[in-house]
Design a protein around this motif. Structure first.
Motif, PDB file in Angstrom:
ATOM      1  N   PHE A  41      -0.665   4.991   7.420  1.00 12.70           N
ATOM      2  CA  PHE A  41       0.798   4.916   7.385  1.00 12.70           C
ATOM      3  C   PHE A  41       1.190   3.493   7.035  1.00 12.70           C
ATOM      4  CE2 PHE A  41       5.063   4.715   9.416  1.00 12.70           C
ATOM      5  CZ  PHE A  41       5.654   5.778   8.748  1.00 12.70           C
ATOM      6  N   HIS A  42       1.561   3.281   5.765  1.00 14.82           N
ATOM      7  CA  HIS A  42       1.896   1.951   5.254  1.00 14.82           C
ATOM      8  C   HIS A  42       3.019   2.111   4.238  1.00 14.82           C
ATOM      9  CE1 HIS A  42       0.372  -2.283   5.089  1.00 14.82           C
ATOM     10  NE2 HIS A  42       1.140  -2.282   4.018  1.00 14.82           N
ATOM     11  N   PRO A  43       4.265   2.220   4.702  1.00 15.50           N
ATOM     12  CA  PRO A  43       5.396   2.541   3.819  1.00 15.50           C
ATOM     13  C   PRO A  43       5.605   1.587   2.651  1.00 15.50           C
ATOM     14  CG  PRO A  43       6.022   2.816   6.115  1.00 15.50           C
ATOM     15  CD  PRO A  43       4.688   2.150   6.115  1.00 15.50           C
ATOM     16  N   TYR A  44       5.193   0.312   2.805  1.00 11.84           N
ATOM     17  CA  TYR A  44       5.358  -0.660   1.727  1.00 11.84           C
ATOM     18  C   TYR A  44       3.983  -1.109   1.249  1.00 11.84           C
ATOM     19  CZ  TYR A  44      10.186  -1.016   3.356  1.00 11.84           C
ATOM     20  OH  TYR A  44      11.481  -0.737   3.731  1.00 11.84           O
ATOM     21  N   THR A  45       3.552  -0.564   0.111  1.00 16.93           N
ATOM     22  CA  THR A  45       2.247  -0.941  -0.421  1.00 16.93           C
ATOM     23  C   THR A  45       2.376  -1.968  -1.540  1.00 16.93           C
ATOM     24  OG1 THR A  45       2.395   1.021  -1.829  1.00 16.93           O
ATOM     25  CG2 THR A  45       1.058   1.203   0.168  1.00 16.93           C
ATOM     26  N   GLY A  49       1.670  -9.163   1.216  1.00 11.70           N
ATOM     27  CA  GLY A  49       1.320 -10.018   2.342  1.00 11.70           C
ATOM     28  C   GLY A  49      -0.033  -9.688   2.946  1.00 11.70           C
ATOM     29  N   GLY A  50      -0.305 -10.344   4.086  1.00 12.99           N
ATOM     30  CA  GLY A  50      -1.574 -10.131   4.761  1.00 12.99           C
ATOM     31  C   GLY A  50      -1.750  -8.713   5.263  1.00 12.99           C
ATOM     32  N   GLY A  51      -0.633  -8.062   5.596  1.00 19.14           N
ATOM     33  CA  GLY A  51      -0.713  -6.687   6.057  1.00 19.14           C
ATOM     34  C   GLY A  51      -1.247  -5.750   4.996  1.00 19.14           C
ATOM     35  N   GLU A  52      -0.875  -6.021   3.742  1.00 17.67           N
ATOM     36  CA  GLU A  52      -1.375  -5.173   2.657  1.00 17.67           C
ATOM     37  C   GLU A  52      -2.865  -5.417   2.432  1.00 17.67           C
ATOM     38  OE1 GLU A  52      -0.652  -4.110  -2.058  1.00 17.67           O
ATOM     39  OE2 GLU A  52       0.732  -5.484  -1.058  1.00 17.67           O
ATOM     40  N   ARG A  53      -3.311  -6.653   2.593  1.00 12.39           N
ATOM     41  CA  ARG A  53      -4.748  -6.926   2.473  1.00 12.39           C
ATOM     42  C   ARG A  53      -5.532  -6.158   3.540  1.00 12.39           C
ATOM     43  NH1 ARG A  53      -8.419 -10.553   0.591  1.00 12.39           N
ATOM     44  NH2 ARG A  53      -6.879 -11.880  -0.430  1.00 12.39           N
ATOM     45  N   VAL A  54      -5.004  -6.140   4.761  1.00 14.64           N
ATOM     46  CA  VAL A  54      -5.657  -5.382   5.834  1.00 14.64           C
ATOM     47  C   VAL A  54      -5.762  -3.913   5.454  1.00 14.64           C
ATOM     48  CG1 VAL A  54      -5.380  -4.538   8.201  1.00 14.64           C
ATOM     49  CG2 VAL A  54      -5.040  -6.965   7.697  1.00 14.64           C
ATOM     50  N   LEU A  55      -4.692  -3.371   4.879  1.00 15.78           N
ATOM     51  CA  LEU A  55      -4.697  -1.965   4.463  1.00 15.78           C
ATOM     52  C   LEU A  55      -5.864  -1.677   3.534  1.00 15.78           C
ATOM     53  CD1 LEU A  55      -3.463   0.890   4.006  1.00 15.78           C
ATOM     54  CD2 LEU A  55      -2.055  -0.167   2.208  1.00 15.78           C
ATOM     55  N   TRP A  56      -5.975  -2.453   2.454  1.00 16.01           N
ATOM     56  CA  TRP A  56      -7.003  -2.152   1.456  1.00 16.01           C
ATOM     57  C   TRP A  56      -8.405  -2.404   1.985  1.00 16.01           C
ATOM     58  CZ3 TRP A  56      -4.389   0.911  -0.929  1.00 16.01           C
ATOM     59  CH2 TRP A  56      -3.143   0.642  -1.480  1.00 16.01           C
ATOM     60  N   CYS A  57      -8.574  -3.419   2.810  1.00 20.93           N
ATOM     61  CA  CYS A  57      -9.887  -3.665   3.401  1.00 20.93           C
ATOM     62  C   CYS A  57     -10.250  -2.562   4.401  1.00 20.93           C
ATOM     63  CB  CYS A  57      -9.912  -5.026   4.083  1.00 20.93           C
ATOM     64  SG  CYS A  57      -9.954  -6.425   2.926  1.00 20.93           S
ATOM     65  N   PHE A  74       0.261   6.922   3.157  1.00 19.34           N
ATOM     66  CA  PHE A  74       1.667   7.331   3.198  1.00 19.34           C
ATOM     67  C   PHE A  74       2.502   6.134   2.758  1.00 19.34           C
ATOM     68  CE2 PHE A  74      -0.366   9.718   6.760  1.00 19.34           C
ATOM     69  CZ  PHE A  74      -0.195  11.006   6.267  1.00 19.34           C
ATOM     70  N   THR A  75       3.176   6.240   1.629  1.00 14.18           N
ATOM     71  CA  THR A  75       3.935   5.105   1.112  1.00 14.18           C
ATOM     72  C   THR A  75       5.246   5.551   0.483  1.00 14.18           C
ATOM     73  OG1 THR A  75       3.893   3.289  -0.494  1.00 14.18           O
ATOM     74  CG2 THR A  75       2.667   5.262  -1.077  1.00 14.18           C
ATOM     75  N   GLY A  76       6.220   4.667   0.521  1.00 20.02           N
ATOM     76  CA  GLY A  76       7.493   4.942  -0.116  1.00 20.02           C
ATOM     77  C   GLY A  76       7.549   4.446  -1.544  1.00 20.02           C
ATOM     78  N   ASP A 146      -2.069   3.624  11.594  1.00 17.65           N
ATOM     79  CA  ASP A 146      -0.874   2.828  11.320  1.00 17.65           C
ATOM     80  C   ASP A 146      -1.281   1.378  11.071  1.00 17.65           C
ATOM     81  OD1 ASP A 146       1.777   1.750  11.278  1.00 17.65           O
ATOM     82  OD2 ASP A 146       1.514   1.207  13.388  1.00 17.65           O
ATOM     83  N   THR A 147      -0.959   0.864   9.907  1.00 16.43           N
ATOM     84  CA  THR A 147      -1.276  -0.522   9.573  1.00 16.43           C
ATOM     85  C   THR A 147      -0.019  -1.371   9.392  1.00 16.43           C
ATOM     86  OG1 THR A 147      -1.505   0.237   7.271  1.00 16.43           O
ATOM     87  CG2 THR A 147      -3.538  -0.096   8.526  1.00 16.43           C
ATOM     88  N   SER A 148       1.122  -0.848   9.825  1.00 16.24           N
ATOM     89  CA  SER A 148       2.387  -1.573   9.638  1.00 16.24           C
ATOM     90  C   SER A 148       3.143  -1.843  10.926  1.00 16.24           C
ATOM     91  CB  SER A 148       3.296  -0.795   8.668  1.00 16.24           C
ATOM     92  OG  SER A 148       2.727  -0.740   7.386  1.00 16.24           O
TER      93      SER A 148
END
Length: 465
Positions: A41-45, A49-57, A74-76, A146-148
């Motif tokens: 669950f990461h609405p803004y891909t 920022g660092g949060g997006e790096r965490v998502l992909w890793c 899950f993204t908007g 959830d990564t956000s």
């Protein structure tokens, strides 16, 4: 009294709405089967920022250790699996093993700040439940990740039959926020009108206290809570009260490629860099003011430094914020020494870091600070805010050697900038070398090791059944 009634009504309606959404989800979940997948669950891909790096890793780590589990996001954002894979590689240097499934969300406006001019936290929290309801209706994974930081979605995901895992970058509410309201301090999350009024400040404390209780209630439903720093862990353990299910996993920082950069830097035109999204809490204005003050105090016979702002914009508000910074640099008569780089590719970021002598960071209570680690790995001396993650985890001595500087006020930042600019080269190289060594503690490899150790007890039993 009207304000008190409004506070209680808002919180009560939030609870009722949460229950209604949960009830609806329970009916739906009985009709839909869960997929053998991990849903992120990461609405803004595209926030950069660092949060997006965490998502992909995190996606890559799951793909490596659990190849039988599909991964969905899950993204908007309107993006294809191929586009997201390309973005992960181009922006962060993370190569996914295979494309992931994309579940497009159309109700993202319900988690945006401008949707809730007042009571923003509870509004966004309730909005996240609605957005998660849309997500889980479309695709119900076995594991909801959830990564956000949308903790209010966890009870809903559990009702859908999901195992809930989260990576929390910072608590939505903290005791520090409550303290600032009590002290009537005006900040980006505490309007000046409220800060000036004792009555309004007391009412906001009540609101924060009630919200903290709700936040703790929903957060405690996570099967596993990973946090990114010692500061975040202390707050999450205090609020959610699930210490055995709370694991500190430092976020992934690209230290391998950055450590290949030479430590020697050009001295004729020294460069200072600032890497952060153009968001209000990043306090770019303070950096600009401090830099202008340092330039004015710098001896005329010394070379003029340059300040490079590198970041991304999430929305129109961020774009307006960026424009205000550009205007302010002109007002301060330093626009010839300031550059703005928006949405740069990862390879370009590496090149910019390779030419900088110092890196600025000024967010108060930054939960961690990936950009600071990137500075250190690249041989850039960090000048970070004297609080939270930078103070507790990152800018610490390594082997008895200094790795950077901490500051709080405009004057402290300006003095430290001047200190770095006038520092003898052997001293700068010694600090840069120690900083680079410390950055190894926060490498991507370390993240993968700690991440897999934390999630495998949750994923492995299901993955092997």
């Amino acid at each position: 009294m009207a304000l008190w009634a409004l506070l209680l009504t808002t919180l009560t309606s939030s609870l009722l709405s949460l229950l209604l959404f949960s009830a609806a989800a329970a009916v739906i979940s009985g009709r839909r089967g869960r997929r053998r997948a991990v849903g992120f669950f990461h609405p803004y891909t595209n926030d950069g920022g660092g949060g997006e790096r965490v998502l992909w890793c995190a996606v890559k780590a799951v793909q490596e250790e659990n190849p039988d589990l599909d991964c969905a996001v899950f993204t908007g954002d309107d993006a294809s699996p191929q586009n997201l894979s390309a973005r992960a590689l181009d922006r962060f240097g993370v190569k996914l093993l295979r494309p992931l499934q994309v579940v497009r969300l159309y109700r993202r406006k319900w988690i945006e700040e401008h949707t809730y001019p007042h009571f923003t936290m509870i509004g966004q929290s309730l909005g996240s439940v609605y957005l998660s309801w849309e997500a889980l209706r479309k695709f119900t994974p076995q594991f909801y990740f959830d990564t956000s930081g949308y903790a209010f979605t966890y009870p809903l995901a559990r009702i859908f039959g999901c195992k809930v895992i989260c990576y929390t970058h910072y608590p939505t509410i903290s005791s520090d926020m409550v303290s600032r309201v009590l002290q009537q301090s005006s900040m980006y999350n505490n309007d000046a009108l409220i800060a000036k009024s004792m009555l309004l400040s007391r009412c906001k404390v009540v609101y924060y206290t009630l919200f903290s209780w709700l936040y703790g209630l929903v957060g405690s439903s996570a099967h596993l809570a990973m946090v990114n720093s010692s500061w975040t862990r202390s707050h999450i353990e205090s609020l959610w009260k699930i210490p055995r299910r709370t694991k500190r996993v430092y976020p992934p920082c690209d230290t391998s490629s950055l450590q290949l950069l030479p430590l020697e830097r050009p001295v004729r035109s020294p460069v200072i860099i600032s890497v952060a999204q153009f968001r209000p809490e990043k306090a770019h204005g303070l950096q600009l003011e401090a830099f202008a003050l340092a330039v004015r105090r710098l001896d005329q016979d010394l070379p003029r430094p340059k300040l490079l702002f590198v970041g991304s914009c999430r929305n129109k508000q961020d774009e307006e914020r960026l424009q205000k910074l550009k205007n302010r640099s002109k007002e301060l008569n330093i626009d010839d020494y300031v550059e703005f780089h928006r949405d740069v590719m990862y390879r370009d970021l590496v090149q910019l870091l390779g030419g900088a002598v110092a890196g600025l960071h000024s967010m108060i209570d930054e939960h961690f600070g990936i950009s600071i680690v990137e500075y250190m790995a690249a041989g850039v001396i960090p000048i970070a805010h004297n609080s939270a993650g930078p103070k507790m985890d990152i800018v610490l001595n390594e082997g008895g050697h200094q790795t950077g500087f901490l500051a709080s006020s405009k004057e402290e930042y300006a003095e430290t900038i001047l200190k770095v600019l006038m520092m003898p080269e052997p001293e700068r190289l010694a600090i840069a070398a120690a900083a680079r060594k410390r950055a190894q503690r926060f490498s991507e490899q370390k993240f993968f090791e700690d991440f897999e150790a934390a999630v495998q007890p949750i994923l492995a039993p299901k993955a092997s059944s």
